[in-house]
Design a protein around this motif. Structure first.
Motif, PDB file in Angstrom:
ATOM      1  N   GLU A 194       5.881  63.727 -14.945  1.00  0.00           N
ATOM      2  CA  GLU A 194       5.858  64.255 -16.307  1.00  0.00           C
ATOM      3  C   GLU A 194       5.168  63.271 -17.242  1.00  0.00           C
ATOM      4  O   GLU A 194       5.452  62.074 -17.223  1.00  0.00           O
ATOM      5  N   LYS A 233       4.945  61.424 -20.344  1.00  0.00           N
ATOM      6  CA  LYS A 233       5.981  61.050 -21.310  1.00  0.00           C
ATOM      7  C   LYS A 233       5.398  60.546 -22.627  1.00  0.00           C
ATOM      8  O   LYS A 233       5.947  60.801 -23.692  1.00  0.00           O
ATOM      9  N   VAL A 265       6.255  59.743 -15.801  1.00  0.00           N
ATOM     10  CA  VAL A 265       7.551  59.519 -15.165  1.00  0.00           C
ATOM     11  C   VAL A 265       7.528  60.197 -13.799  1.00  0.00           C
ATOM     12  O   VAL A 265       7.373  61.415 -13.701  1.00  0.00           O
ATOM     13  N   THR A 300       8.930  54.837 -14.363  1.00  0.00           N
ATOM     14  CA  THR A 300       8.167  55.068 -15.584  1.00  0.00           C
ATOM     15  C   THR A 300       6.932  54.174 -15.502  1.00  0.00           C
ATOM     16  O   THR A 300       7.042  52.955 -15.578  1.00  0.00           O
ATOM     17  N   VAL A 360       2.537  65.933 -24.372  1.00  0.00           N
ATOM     18  CA  VAL A 360       3.720  65.296 -23.806  1.00  0.00           C
ATOM     19  C   VAL A 360       4.599  66.375 -23.185  1.00  0.00           C
ATOM     20  O   VAL A 360       4.781  67.451 -23.756  1.00  0.00           O
TER      21      VAL A 360
END
Length: 109
Positions: free
Chosen positions: A7, A9, A29, A38, A56
């Protein structure tokens, strides 16, 4: 070349480091393992604009290079080592979330 899926972030702003060099960092992430990772990566030069098409929360597949270099401090001769993750391609996975819109007091017409 390496690959990471996860994802998106954080999407940073373009940073003009010198007259001839600019970069843009972003964070992905990776939740594929036992512990979430991360990871900060960067785009350089003309590739900085690639992130303009993402928001995002989007799921992405990033291909990147692991780069390393040695630097000697001219003041004291101390040697330091630096690593960077230079993104080469970024592809959306599945449907991307809609971009956030700002509320206004005026009607949309």
């Amino acid at each position: 070349m390496y690959n990471i899926k996860g994802e998106l972030k954080v999407i940073g702003e373009v940073q003009q480091i010198s007259d001839s060099f600019k970069k843009r960092t972003f964070v992905v992430v990776d939740a594929s393992g036992q512990y979430e990772q991360t990871i900060e990566l960067q785009l350089v030069q003309d590739r900085c604009a690639v992130l303009d098409n993402f928001v995002v929360g989007a799921m992405v597949d990033v291909t990147f290079f692991l780069r390393g270099r040695e630097w000697t401090n001219p003041k004291d001769g101390a040697i330091r080592y630096f690593n960077t993750l230079d993104a080469w391609t970024i592809k959306a996975i599945g449907e991307a979330p809609e971009a956030e819109t700002k509320a206004t007091d005026e009607p949309p017409f």
